[in-house]
Design an enzyme around this catalytic site. Structure first.
Site, PDB file in Angstrom:
ATOM      1  N   ASP A  71       0.842  -1.195   0.000  1.00 18.64           N
ATOM      2  CA  ASP A  71       0.000   0.000   0.000  1.00 18.64           C
ATOM      3  C   ASP A  71       0.884   1.254   0.000  1.00 18.64           C
ATOM      4  OD1 ASP A  71      -2.344   1.686   0.490  1.00 18.64           O
ATOM      5  OD2 ASP A  71      -1.594   1.827   2.545  1.00 18.64           O
TER       6      ASP A  71
ATOM      7  N   ASP B  32      -0.375   5.257   0.819  1.00 28.21           N
ATOM      8  CA  ASP B  32      -0.656   6.237   1.877  1.00 28.21           C
ATOM      9  C   ASP B  32      -0.941   5.535   3.200  1.00 28.21           C
ATOM     10  OD1 ASP B  32      -0.995   8.674   3.076  1.00 28.21           O
ATOM     11  OD2 ASP B  32      -2.522   9.385   1.697  1.00 28.21           O
TER      12      ASP B  32
ATOM     13  N   LYS C  76      -9.095  -1.993  -3.969  1.00 24.71           N
ATOM     14  CA  LYS C  76      -9.078  -2.698  -2.683  1.00 24.71           C
ATOM     15  C   LYS C  76     -10.315  -2.340  -1.856  1.00 24.71           C
ATOM     16  CE  LYS C  76      -5.169  -0.660  -1.782  1.00 24.71           C
ATOM     17  NZ  LYS C  76      -3.960  -0.162  -1.083  1.00 24.71           N
TER      18      LYS C  76
ATOM     19  N   ASP D 261      -1.719  -0.499   5.982  1.00 23.84           N
ATOM     20  CA  ASP D 261      -2.065   0.038   7.302  1.00 23.84           C
ATOM     21  C   ASP D 261      -3.548  -0.061   7.615  1.00 23.84           C
ATOM     22  OD1 ASP D 261      -3.279   3.232   7.066  1.00 23.84           O
ATOM     23  OD2 ASP D 261      -2.459   2.280   5.282  1.00 23.84           O
TER      24      ASP D 261
END
Length: 261
Positions: A11, A13, A183, A208
């Site tokens: 990922d 950000d 996603k 995250d």
């Protein structure tokens, strides 16, 4: 101890950076992967940027990356439309990333309701007329595809409306639910797994946010590595019915674990 995977899907950000802020451990982890020739792809729901623009942002944080290592929801959307109908006429709401992906796939973009497909990605210059054309097109039978269902996005001002929020206007008005691509849906993950060319058992998803990153890995049938540098906390993810395979403070901790073995 953590498993040594042959490849990683990562990922952006909240994992590689947080908005305009650096995340300690991100550069070091990518340096470790590059030094050991471990394949990896950056997988993002951001449909507004091209792979080249994504790598430029990473390089601003001194993270070495190539456009060929980037998979965006825009790219996966273009693939999905092309597989459905390579001659599709498409009405698009979105930014440069989605426009580029659709045109590079050889699809025809139109600016009226006489289309086969409506695609929507985040558009920071959204207008009533754009939503009107999209709504009329879907009512006329056009297939409705949205790059991702994120209802909000983090910006310097706070959490602003995301593509999922824009998509809902068309969906509520027409009563038609779109097919989501990003996603945690399977379309973007299938594209990434095809590109990395490894067995699922040898790939892990790192991110995250449980509801997008971790769930995307779980839905795709691959292991997941949660990093506590973004939205979801360790307690959040470990309390889920299906927790991530691992959870680490940051990518420095993951790198240290890998180097210990």
């Amino acid at each position: 101890m953590v498993k040594h995977y042959k490849g990683y899907l990562i990922d952006l950000d909240g994992t590689m950076y947080k908005g305009s802020d650096e995340i300690d451990g991100a550069k070091q982890f990518i340096d470790y992967l590059n030094a050991n020739d471990i394949p990896h792809l950056f997988v993002t729901n951001n449909s507004t940027k091209t792979p080249e623009e994504v790598t430029e942002k990473l390089k601003a944080f001194d993270i070495e990356a190539k456009p060929s290592e980037v998979v965006t929801s825009a790219m996966a959307t273009a693939d999905e439309v092309y597989k459905m109908n390579p001659n599709a006429r498409v009405y698009m709401i979105g930014g440069k990333g989605l426009e580029t992906a659709l045109t590079e796939a050889g699809l025809t973009l139109k600016d009226n309701e006489d289309v086969d497909v409506v695609t929507i990605g985040l558009d920071e210059h959204i207008t009533y007329e754009k939503l009107a054309i999209a709504t009329l097109s879907v009512r006329n039978g056009a297939t409705f595809i949205s790059t991702n269902k994120d209802v909000s996005i983090p910006k310097e001002r706070g959490f602003l409306p995301g593509n999922g929020a824009l998509t809902s206007v068309i969906s509520v008005s027409t009563g038609v639910a779109p097919k989501f691509i990003g996603k945690p849906e399977s379309a973007i993950m299938n594209k990434a797994i095809d590109l990395i060319q490894l067995d699922k058992a040898d790939v892990a998803m790192i991110g995250d946010l449980y509801d997008t990153d971790i769930l995307s890995g779980i839905n795709a049938g691959i292991d997941t590595i949660h990093v506590q540098t973004g939205v979801s906390t360790k307690d959040d993810v470990l309390g889920k019915d299906v927790p991530p395979t691992y959870s680490y403070k940051d990518l420095n901790e993951l790198k240290e674990q890998l180097e210990m073995e």
